[in-house]
Enzyme design. Structure first.
Site, PDB file in Angstrom:
ATOM      1  N   HIS A   1      26.067  54.852  44.202  1.00 16.41           N
ATOM      2  CA  HIS A   1      26.268  54.272  45.538  1.00 16.41           C
ATOM      3  C   HIS A   1      27.521  54.858  46.197  1.00 16.41           C
ATOM      4  CE1 HIS A   1      22.943  51.657  44.766  1.00 16.41           C
ATOM      5  NE2 HIS A   1      23.559  51.020  43.800  1.00 16.41           N
TER       6      HIS A   1
ATOM      7  N   ASP B   1      16.724  53.621  42.308  1.00 20.79           N
ATOM      8  CA  ASP B   1      17.428  52.374  42.000  1.00 20.79           C
ATOM      9  C   ASP B   1      16.504  51.162  41.888  1.00 20.79           C
ATOM     10  OD1 ASP B   1      19.453  50.566  41.560  1.00 20.79           O
ATOM     11  OD2 ASP B   1      20.334  50.699  43.548  1.00 20.79           O
TER      12      ASP B   1
END
Ligand SMILES: [Zn+2]
Length: 448
Positions: free
Chosen positions: A271, A322
């Site tokens: 991220h 993810d």
């Protein structure tokens, strides 16, 4: 030996240019020769019409989140309320249901053109945190699932020890399934796993600075250094993580990870959405990598990652699906560039050829496969062929095929996928698994 004739192939040119009539000779799981400019299809060669690129790498996955798709996106909520829904699912899984679900999710990835996955695995133990008789039973379920689905895997075995940054923060009942008690016991369990093979590597992960304290981070970093293994961590996905870390420890999550020795060439920050100037400097100085997961980050209202700055600092970028809100490498790639257009009012920060490297060689390096993600002699024979016949790509300009792939292709356009020299997908069909049926069955069983 197998011979493949690619109508077009991307051989790694940073400007995205393609070669035509490329012959790939494969022996075992390796490419031995790459010959462009072959006009005539040799006898016995497998013809691959369309564009062939190195196998794409899904740098960040939690396989079980695939069962949340379509169930968590419609409400207001936040990252934190989404996490409660994810815990409800985590509580239902056992080694058998996990393996069935992961097999289906990994098979969906191969159908989408991914040939390698970094599975960020933290659901280690039975309900209440009780160990299975084999403490690595859940890890083995994931490794078995990858083998059945035909995808290369780096199992990023994840250390998760506490529920937050506050001292003595009690683990939530579901979180007890994630914890090994302390970092030393995490390291001992991972050492006992010992299952590396031609398609399996073991790496380390720190769930986040919320879940592992400073000395635990140092232990995981030492394990990674000792084993020359990748090390990943969720970093600064949400502003609240930064605020808590600064309030309790006086440093940012990135600064804490650096202080404890985690950053470096083997480190990937997943991220890295909300970074300070000093965080950026640390990633550049340590030659760390950043894994961006745009479809998840937009679903969870995380924010847009600073890829313009990361790029200008020379920090390699990778992609991950993810939470599997979508499994489509092209969607992740174009979102990196299109998000920057919305944020900066400028087009063309990330060029198409550079984005193909994000999905291939950068991802492979980040997961400990420096010999994958390339169409080159000696590289692992992992490659993906995208058909140009669909309504999305028909009429594409042969001089701009890379841009067509990045900005117009979808996972549905993937027609042929080879992993380790074996055809896993042919003519758009997984060769051993009915993927929609496997997804439906494994997900249905969990919500029944
Ligand atoms: Zn994640």
């Amino acid at each position: 030996m197998s011979t493949y004739w690619c109508e077009w192939a991307w051989l790694g040119s940073p400007d995205g240019s393609m070669e035509s009539g490329v012959l790939l000779n494969v022996v075992g799981d390796r490419i031995v020769t790459v010959t462009p400019g072959c006009v005539v299809l040799p006898a016995g060669a497998v013809r691959l019409p369309g564009v062939t690129i190195p196998g794409m790498v899904n740098g960040h996955s939690h396989a079980f989140h695939r069962a949340l798709r379509g169930r968590t996106h419609g409400e207001r909520g936040t990252f934190w309320t989404w996490r409660e829904q994810m815990y409800t699912l985590a509580e239902r899984l056992d080694p058998d249901t996990y393996q069935a679900l992961a097999t289906a999710a990994f098979a969906e990835m191969v159908l989408s053109g991914f040939t390698c996955v970094g599975e960020f695995h933290y659901l280690h133990h039975d309900r209440g945190g009780v160990g299975y008789s084999d403490p690595n039973e859940m890890s083995s379920a994931l490794i078995n699932a990858a083998a059945v689905a035909g995808i290369r895997i780096t199992l990023l075995d994840t250390c998760y020890l506490q529920s937050g940054l506050a001292p003595n923060a009690e683990l939530h009942s579901t979180q007890r399934r994630f914890s090994d008690g302390n970092a030393q016991q995490w390291a001992e369990r991972v050492d006992a796993l010992g299952v590396e093979s031609p398609t399996v590597r073991i790496g380390a992960a720190i769930h986040s600075v919320r879940s592992v304290n400073g000395s635990g981070i140092a232990t995981v970093a030492e394990w990674s250094a000792r084993n020359a293994a990748p090390i990943h961590a969720h970093v600064s996905e949400q502003p609240a993580e930064n605020e808590q870390c600064l309030a309790v420890l006086g440093v940012t999550p990135t600064e804490l990870l650096h202080r404890e020795g985690a950053l470096g060439t083997r480190f990937t920050a997943v991220h890295a959405t909300h970074l300070t100037a000093n965080d950026h400097a640390l990633y550049a100085q340590t030659a760390s990598t950043a894994c961006i997961c745009p479809t998840t980050e937009r679903d969870l209202a995380d924010g847009i990652g600073p890829t313009t700055q990361l790029r200008s600092d020379g920090v390699p970028i990778t992609i991950g699906t993810d939470s599997h809100a979508a499994i489509d490498p092209f969607e992740e790639l174009r979102a990196i560039e299109l998000n920057q257009r919305l944020k900066t009012l400028t087009r063309g920060t990330h060029q198409p050829g550079e984005l193909l490297a994000v999905a291939t060689s950068n991802g492979a390096d980040s997961l400990g496969w420096p010999d994958a993600g390339r169409l080159a002699p000696g590289a692992l024979a992992d490659f993906t062929t995208v058909s140009l016949d669909s309504v999305r790509l028909a009429g594409a300009d042969p001089a701009l095929l890379t841009a067509a792939l990045v900005f117009a292709a979808s996972a549905s356009d993937v027609h042929h996928v080879v992993v380790g020299g074996k055809a896993i997908v042919a003519d758009g069909i997984h060769q051993t698994i009915d993927v929609p049926r496997s997804l439906s069955k494994s997900i249905g069983a969990l919500w029944a």
